[in-house]
Design a protein around this motif. Sequence first.
Motif, PDB file in Angstrom:
ATOM      1  N   MET A 124       8.704 -20.592  36.020  1.00 29.78           N
ATOM      2  CA  MET A 124       9.582 -19.416  35.884  1.00 29.78           C
ATOM      3  C   MET A 124       8.827 -18.136  36.278  1.00 29.78           C
ATOM      4  O   MET A 124       7.675 -17.949  35.848  1.00 29.78           O
ATOM      5  CB  MET A 124      10.016 -19.312  34.424  1.00 29.78           C
ATOM      6  N   LEU A 125       9.472 -17.291  37.072  1.00 32.84           N
ATOM      7  CA  LEU A 125       8.826 -16.038  37.483  1.00 32.84           C
ATOM      8  C   LEU A 125       8.611 -15.130  36.278  1.00 32.84           C
ATOM      9  O   LEU A 125       9.485 -15.012  35.418  1.00 32.84           O
ATOM     10  CB  LEU A 125       9.710 -15.296  38.481  1.00 32.84           C
ATOM     11  N   ARG A 126       7.476 -14.497  36.251  1.00 32.31           N
ATOM     12  CA  ARG A 126       7.244 -13.496  35.191  1.00 32.31           C
ATOM     13  C   ARG A 126       7.751 -12.144  35.716  1.00 32.31           C
ATOM     14  O   ARG A 126       7.380 -11.705  36.815  1.00 32.31           O
ATOM     15  CB  ARG A 126       5.759 -13.434  34.845  1.00 32.31           C
ATOM     16  N   THR A 127       8.580 -11.499  34.941  1.00 33.37           N
ATOM     17  CA  THR A 127       9.290 -10.299  35.412  1.00 33.37           C
ATOM     18  C   THR A 127       8.815  -9.053  34.680  1.00 33.37           C
ATOM     19  O   THR A 127       8.739  -9.045  33.450  1.00 33.37           O
ATOM     20  CB  THR A 127      10.810 -10.458  35.172  1.00 33.37           C
ATOM     21  N   LEU A 128       8.527  -8.036  35.452  1.00 33.19           N
ATOM     22  CA  LEU A 128       8.225  -6.720  34.874  1.00 33.19           C
ATOM     23  C   LEU A 128       9.440  -5.814  35.072  1.00 33.19           C
ATOM     24  O   LEU A 128       9.945  -5.687  36.192  1.00 33.19           O
ATOM     25  CB  LEU A 128       7.006  -6.096  35.569  1.00 33.19           C
ATOM     26  N   ILE A 129       9.899  -5.220  33.989  1.00 33.19           N
ATOM     27  CA  ILE A 129      11.043  -4.311  34.072  1.00 33.19           C
ATOM     28  C   ILE A 129      10.542  -2.908  33.744  1.00 33.19           C
ATOM     29  O   ILE A 129      10.120  -2.639  32.618  1.00 33.19           O
ATOM     30  CB  ILE A 129      12.149  -4.721  33.073  1.00 33.19           C
ATOM     31  N   VAL A 130      10.554  -2.044  34.761  1.00 35.07           N
ATOM     32  CA  VAL A 130      10.130  -0.656  34.563  1.00 35.07           C
ATOM     33  C   VAL A 130      11.391   0.200  34.517  1.00 35.07           C
ATOM     34  O   VAL A 130      12.172   0.188  35.471  1.00 35.07           O
ATOM     35  CB  VAL A 130       9.208  -0.174  35.715  1.00 35.07           C
ATOM     36  N   TYR A 131      11.600   0.877  33.423  1.00 29.25           N
ATOM     37  CA  TYR A 131      12.863   1.597  33.252  1.00 29.25           C
ATOM     38  C   TYR A 131      12.594   3.012  32.747  1.00 29.25           C
ATOM     39  O   TYR A 131      11.547   3.297  32.150  1.00 29.25           O
ATOM     40  CB  TYR A 131      13.773   0.866  32.247  1.00 29.25           C
ATOM     41  N   LYS A 132      13.552   3.891  33.018  1.00 29.73           N
ATOM     42  CA  LYS A 132      13.480   5.218  32.426  1.00 29.73           C
ATOM     43  C   LYS A 132      14.896   5.760  32.239  1.00 29.73           C
ATOM     44  O   LYS A 132      15.688   5.804  33.184  1.00 29.73           O
ATOM     45  CB  LYS A 132      12.664   6.179  33.310  1.00 29.73           C
ATOM     46  N   GLY A 133      15.192   6.115  31.012  1.00 29.87           N
ATOM     47  CA  GLY A 133      16.452   6.774  30.701  1.00 29.87           C
ATOM     48  C   GLY A 133      16.170   7.854  29.687  1.00 29.87           C
ATOM     49  O   GLY A 133      15.019   8.058  29.287  1.00 29.87           O
ATOM     50  N   VAL A 134      17.216   8.537  29.259  1.00 28.74           N
ATOM     51  CA  VAL A 134      17.030   9.611  28.275  1.00 28.74           C
ATOM     52  C   VAL A 134      17.784   9.294  26.986  1.00 28.74           C
ATOM     53  O   VAL A 134      17.288   9.513  25.885  1.00 28.74           O
ATOM     54  CB  VAL A 134      17.505  10.963  28.849  1.00 28.74           C
ATOM     55  N   TYR A 135      18.998   8.701  27.116  1.00 25.87           N
ATOM     56  CA  TYR A 135      19.883   8.571  25.954  1.00 25.87           C
ATOM     57  C   TYR A 135      20.010   7.142  25.419  1.00 25.87           C
ATOM     58  O   TYR A 135      20.790   6.910  24.504  1.00 25.87           O
ATOM     59  CB  TYR A 135      21.251   9.153  26.297  1.00 25.87           C
ATOM     60  N   GLY A 136      19.297   6.192  25.993  1.00 24.17           N
ATOM     61  CA  GLY A 136      19.235   4.857  25.385  1.00 24.17           C
ATOM     62  C   GLY A 136      19.924   3.729  26.139  1.00 24.17           C
ATOM     63  O   GLY A 136      19.602   2.564  25.898  1.00 24.17           O
ATOM     64  N   SER A 137      20.873   4.036  27.039  1.00 22.29           N
ATOM     65  CA  SER A 137      21.597   2.931  27.698  1.00 22.29           C
ATOM     66  C   SER A 137      20.699   2.144  28.644  1.00 22.29           C
ATOM     67  O   SER A 137      20.753   0.905  28.689  1.00 22.29           O
ATOM     68  CB  SER A 137      22.792   3.468  28.487  1.00 22.29           C
ATOM     69  N   THR A 138      19.888   2.851  29.395  1.00 18.26           N
ATOM     70  CA  THR A 138      19.011   2.163  30.357  1.00 18.26           C
ATOM     71  C   THR A 138      18.017   1.263  29.619  1.00 18.26           C
ATOM     72  O   THR A 138      17.773   0.120  30.023  1.00 18.26           O
ATOM     73  CB  THR A 138      18.260   3.196  31.231  1.00 18.26           C
ATOM     74  N   GLU A 139      17.487   1.776  28.531  1.00 14.31           N
ATOM     75  CA  GLU A 139      16.535   0.972  27.748  1.00 14.31           C
ATOM     76  C   GLU A 139      17.224  -0.283  27.200  1.00 14.31           C
ATOM     77  O   GLU A 139      16.666  -1.380  27.246  1.00 14.31           O
ATOM     78  CB  GLU A 139      15.951   1.801  26.603  1.00 14.31           C
ATOM     79  N   GLU A 140      18.447  -0.124  26.708  1.00 13.85           N
ATOM     80  CA  GLU A 140      19.169  -1.267  26.149  1.00 13.85           C
ATOM     81  C   GLU A 140      19.379  -2.344  27.221  1.00 13.85           C
ATOM     82  O   GLU A 140      19.176  -3.533  26.978  1.00 13.85           O
ATOM     83  CB  GLU A 140      20.518  -0.766  25.609  1.00 13.85           C
ATOM     84  N   ILE A 141      19.761  -1.906  28.412  1.00 18.14           N
ATOM     85  CA  ILE A 141      20.000  -2.868  29.502  1.00 18.14           C
ATOM     86  C   ILE A 141      18.686  -3.535  29.900  1.00 18.14           C
ATOM     87  O   ILE A 141      18.618  -4.749  30.082  1.00 18.14           O
ATOM     88  CB  ILE A 141      20.665  -2.157  30.699  1.00 18.14           C
ATOM     89  N   ALA A 142      17.630  -2.734  30.003  1.00 12.32           N
ATOM     90  CA  ALA A 142      16.321  -3.292  30.380  1.00 12.32           C
ATOM     91  C   ALA A 142      15.903  -4.377  29.379  1.00 12.32           C
ATOM     92  O   ALA A 142      15.459  -5.461  29.771  1.00 12.32           O
ATOM     93  CB  ALA A 142      15.278  -2.175  30.442  1.00 12.32           C
ATOM     94  N   ARG A 143      16.070  -4.112  28.112  1.00 13.79           N
ATOM     95  CA  ARG A 143      15.651  -5.073  27.083  1.00 13.79           C
ATOM     96  C   ARG A 143      16.519  -6.332  27.108  1.00 13.79           C
ATOM     97  O   ARG A 143      16.019  -7.442  26.939  1.00 13.79           O
ATOM     98  CB  ARG A 143      15.652  -4.424  25.699  1.00 13.79           C
ATOM     99  N   LYS A 144      17.815  -6.163  27.364  1.00 11.45           N
ATOM    100  CA  LYS A 144      18.688  -7.345  27.442  1.00 11.45           C
ATOM    101  C   LYS A 144      18.341  -8.183  28.670  1.00 11.45           C
ATOM    102  O   LYS A 144      18.326  -9.405  28.607  1.00 11.45           O
ATOM    103  CB  LYS A 144      20.151  -6.925  27.444  1.00 11.45           C
ATOM    104  N   LEU A 145      18.056  -7.516  29.784  1.00  9.94           N
ATOM    105  CA  LEU A 145      17.645  -8.257  30.984  1.00  9.94           C
ATOM    106  C   LEU A 145      16.394  -9.070  30.683  1.00  9.94           C
ATOM    107  O   LEU A 145      16.280 -10.228  31.078  1.00  9.94           O
ATOM    108  CB  LEU A 145      17.311  -7.270  32.122  1.00  9.94           C
ATOM    109  N   GLY A 146      15.472  -8.449  29.969  1.00  7.44           N
ATOM    110  CA  GLY A 146      14.230  -9.137  29.610  1.00  7.44           C
ATOM    111  C   GLY A 146      14.518 -10.402  28.815  1.00  7.44           C
ATOM    112  O   GLY A 146      13.915 -11.451  29.057  1.00  7.44           O
ATOM    113  N   MET A 147      15.463 -10.331  27.900  1.00  7.39           N
ATOM    114  CA  MET A 147      15.794 -11.504  27.073  1.00  7.39           C
ATOM    115  C   MET A 147      16.398 -12.613  27.928  1.00  7.39           C
ATOM    116  O   MET A 147      16.161 -13.783  27.715  1.00  7.39           O
ATOM    117  CB  MET A 147      16.771 -11.106  25.966  1.00  7.39           C
TER     118      MET A 147
END
Length: 103
Positions: free
Chosen positions: A1-24
């Motif tokens: 399985m590929l190891r994935t790095l997710i680099v994200y930046k948001g201000v109000y929380g939506s981008t972080e939430e999506i990044a974390r769900k993608l990670g899961m």
Amino acid sequence: MLRTLIVYKGVYGSTEEIARKLGMILGPSRCCTPEEFRDEYREFEFIIMGSGVYRGKLHPEITDFIRDNPWIAEKPVALFSVSLSMEDGARALREAEELMGIR
Ligand SMILES: Cc1cc2nc3c(=O)[nH]c(=O)nc-3n(C[C@H](O)[C@H](O)[C@H](O)COP(=O)(O)O)c2cc1C
């Protein structure tokens, strides 16, 4: 399985939430913001970058990260944006692609 790095930046929380769900979903992965990025993360095999869209642009920390890390374009990369307007999100992503020289 590929190891994935997710680099994200948001201000109000939506981008972080999506990044974390993608990670899961994607299995072995790590999420970080550009400021949390460490050189050893270059070892990841698949890179995802995500950003909120503000006044038509991706967050400047993401565009700076792309500019400062040209090695990213050598790896399989996926980009996502989080915005109210689909059009603004798509336009902002095209600019990121141009910056990476993949368009
Ligand atoms: C100051 C500001 C500017 C914004 N500008 C745009 C815009 O130009 N186009 C758009 O589609 N959405 C715009 N949005 C909406 C954000 O892209 C949206 O709320 C997104 O979820 C933000 O991601 P975040 O929660 O990770 O910060 C803007 C939001 C704010 C607060």
